[in-house]
Design a protein around this motif. Structure first.
Motif, short mmCIF file in Angstrom:
data_model
loop_
_atom_site.label_atom_id
_atom_site.label_comp_id
_atom_site.label_asym_id
_atom_site.label_seq_id
_atom_site.Cartn_x
_atom_site.Cartn_y
_atom_site.Cartn_z
N GLU A 1 0.55 -1.25 0.07
CA GLU A 1 0.08 0.15 0.17
C GLU A 1 0.84 1.21 0.09
OE1 GLU A 1 -2.96 -0.14 3.23
OE2 GLU A 1 -3.54 -1.85 2.64
N SER A 2 1.95 1.44 0.75
CA SER A 2 3.05 2.38 0.82
C SER A 2 3.50 2.66 -0.70
CB SER A 2 3.91 2.29 1.77
OG SER A 2 3.33 2.24 3.13
N ILE A 3 3.88 1.48 -1.00
CA ILE A 3 4.43 1.64 -2.47
C ILE A 3 3.49 2.20 -3.43
CG2 ILE A 3 5.82 0.32 -4.33
CD1 ILE A 3 6.91 -1.45 -2.09
N GLN A 4 2.31 1.88 -3.37
CA GLN A 4 1.37 2.14 -4.17
C GLN A 4 1.38 3.75 -4.19
OE1 GLN A 4 0.18 0.52 -7.11
NE2 GLN A 4 -0.72 2.48 -7.62
N ASP A 5 1.13 4.14 -2.63
CA ASP A 5 0.73 5.56 -2.66
C ASP A 5 1.95 6.65 -3.10
OD1 ASP A 5 -1.33 5.31 -1.17
OD2 ASP A 5 -0.46 5.02 0.69
N ILE A 6 3.35 5.75 -2.97
CA ILE A 6 4.53 6.77 -3.59
C ILE A 6 4.42 6.60 -5.08
CG2 ILE A 6 7.07 6.44 -3.83
CD1 ILE A 6 6.97 5.28 -1.06
N LYS A 7 4.23 5.80 -5.73
CA LYS A 7 3.83 5.70 -7.16
C LYS A 7 2.94 6.55 -7.53
CE LYS A 7 4.99 0.87 -8.09
NZ LYS A 7 4.58 -0.33 -8.64
N ASP A 8 1.61 6.61 -6.87
CA ASP A 8 0.51 7.63 -7.28
C ASP A 8 1.16 9.12 -7.06
OD1 ASP A 8 -1.10 5.36 -7.73
OD2 ASP A 8 -2.19 5.69 -5.74
N ASN A 9 1.74 9.43 -5.88
CA ASN A 9 2.47 10.70 -5.88
C ASN A 9 3.27 11.10 -6.83
OD1 ASN A 9 0.79 11.19 -3.61
ND2 ASN A 9 2.12 10.37 -2.11
N ALA A 10 4.09 10.28 -7.31
CA ALA A 10 5.03 10.55 -8.18
C ALA A 10 4.62 10.62 -9.53
CB ALA A 10 6.20 9.34 -8.54
N GLU A 11 3.45 10.00 -9.99
CA GLU A 11 2.59 10.21 -11.23
C GLU A 11 2.21 11.49 -11.00
OE1 GLU A 11 -0.12 7.02 -11.63
OE2 GLU A 11 1.58 5.41 -12.12
N ASP A 12 1.44 12.07 -9.96
CA ASP A 12 0.95 13.15 -10.02
C ASP A 12 1.91 14.33 -10.06
OD1 ASP A 12 -1.59 12.17 -9.44
OD2 ASP A 12 -1.41 12.31 -7.35
N ILE A 13 2.99 14.23 -9.52
CA ILE A 13 4.17 15.13 -9.64
C ILE A 13 4.63 15.24 -11.16
CG2 ILE A 13 6.57 15.57 -9.06
CD1 ILE A 13 5.85 14.61 -6.16
N HIS A 14 4.58 14.01 -11.71
CA HIS A 14 5.06 13.92 -13.10
C HIS A 14 4.01 14.72 -14.16
CE1 HIS A 14 5.47 12.19 -17.12
NE2 HIS A 14 6.92 12.34 -16.99
N THR A 15 2.92 14.38 -13.59
CA THR A 15 1.69 14.94 -14.57
C THR A 15 1.65 16.56 -14.38
OG1 THR A 15 0.23 13.17 -14.37
CG2 THR A 15 -0.82 15.02 -14.95
N ASP A 16 1.80 17.04 -13.27
CA ASP A 16 1.86 18.49 -13.02
C ASP A 16 3.12 19.16 -13.60
OD1 ASP A 16 -0.18 18.31 -11.44
OD2 ASP A 16 0.65 18.21 -9.43
N ALA A 17 4.25 18.30 -13.50
CA ALA A 17 5.59 18.90 -14.26
C ALA A 17 5.45 18.82 -15.71
CB ALA A 17 6.70 18.19 -13.90
N VAL A 18 4.77 17.94 -16.55
CA VAL A 18 4.40 18.09 -17.80
C VAL A 18 3.63 19.13 -18.12
CG1 VAL A 18 3.46 16.53 -19.74
CG2 VAL A 18 5.28 15.55 -18.15
N ALA A 19 2.66 19.28 -17.37
CA ALA A 19 1.64 20.47 -17.62
C ALA A 19 2.16 21.82 -17.46
CB ALA A 19 0.36 20.45 -16.69
N GLU A 20 3.11 22.04 -16.36
CA GLU A 20 3.82 23.36 -16.36
C GLU A 20 4.57 23.48 -17.65
OE1 GLU A 20 5.69 23.79 -12.86
OE2 GLU A 20 3.83 23.12 -11.45
N LYS A 21 5.49 22.34 -18.17
CA LYS A 21 6.15 22.48 -18.99
C LYS A 21 5.52 22.99 -20.31
CE LYS A 21 10.02 20.07 -21.50
NZ LYS A 21 10.69 18.88 -21.78
N LYS A 22 4.25 22.24 -20.57
CA LYS A 22 3.46 22.58 -21.77
C LYS A 22 3.18 24.08 -21.78
CE LYS A 22 1.72 18.09 -23.02
NZ LYS A 22 0.38 17.26 -22.99
#
Length: 91
Positions: free
Chosen positions: A58-79
């Motif tokens: 569960e903890s690993i899945q939470d970390i993955k979800d948070n990393a995906e959110d950060i990545h999505t936000d970074a891609v949106a800011e770059k665009k």
């Protein structure tokens, strides 16, 4: 028979003593492993291990979800940073 003489006689037959000790250890170990208390302790330990595994997953899945959110936000800011205003006057 004094102590030193007894030890010397035992050392003469040390291989036989090791063999007998091995058999005794095997028999005692078998009794311990077959006991209900040992089985109960092993079951409790396995339950704790499985609980820890589940919590870790569960903890690993939470970390993955948070990393995906950060990545999505970074891609949106770059665009957003790359967007060029094409409606500006070109005179």
């Amino acid at each position: 028979m004094d102590k030193d003489n007894f030890v010397d006689r035992c050392m003469e037959h040390k291989h036989a003593l090791i063999f007998v000790g091995g058999i005794a250890t095997a028999l005692i170990g078998k009794k311990i492993l077959e006991s209900k208390q040992t089985k109960d302790l092993a079951a409790q330990a396995m339950a704790k291990v499985l609980t820890c595994k589940s919590e870790l997953e569960e903890s690993i899945q939470d970390i993955k979800d948070n990393a995906e959110d950060i990545h999505t936000d970074a891609v949106a800011e770059k665009k957003d940073a790359v967007v060029v205003d094409t409606t500006a006057d070109k005179s």
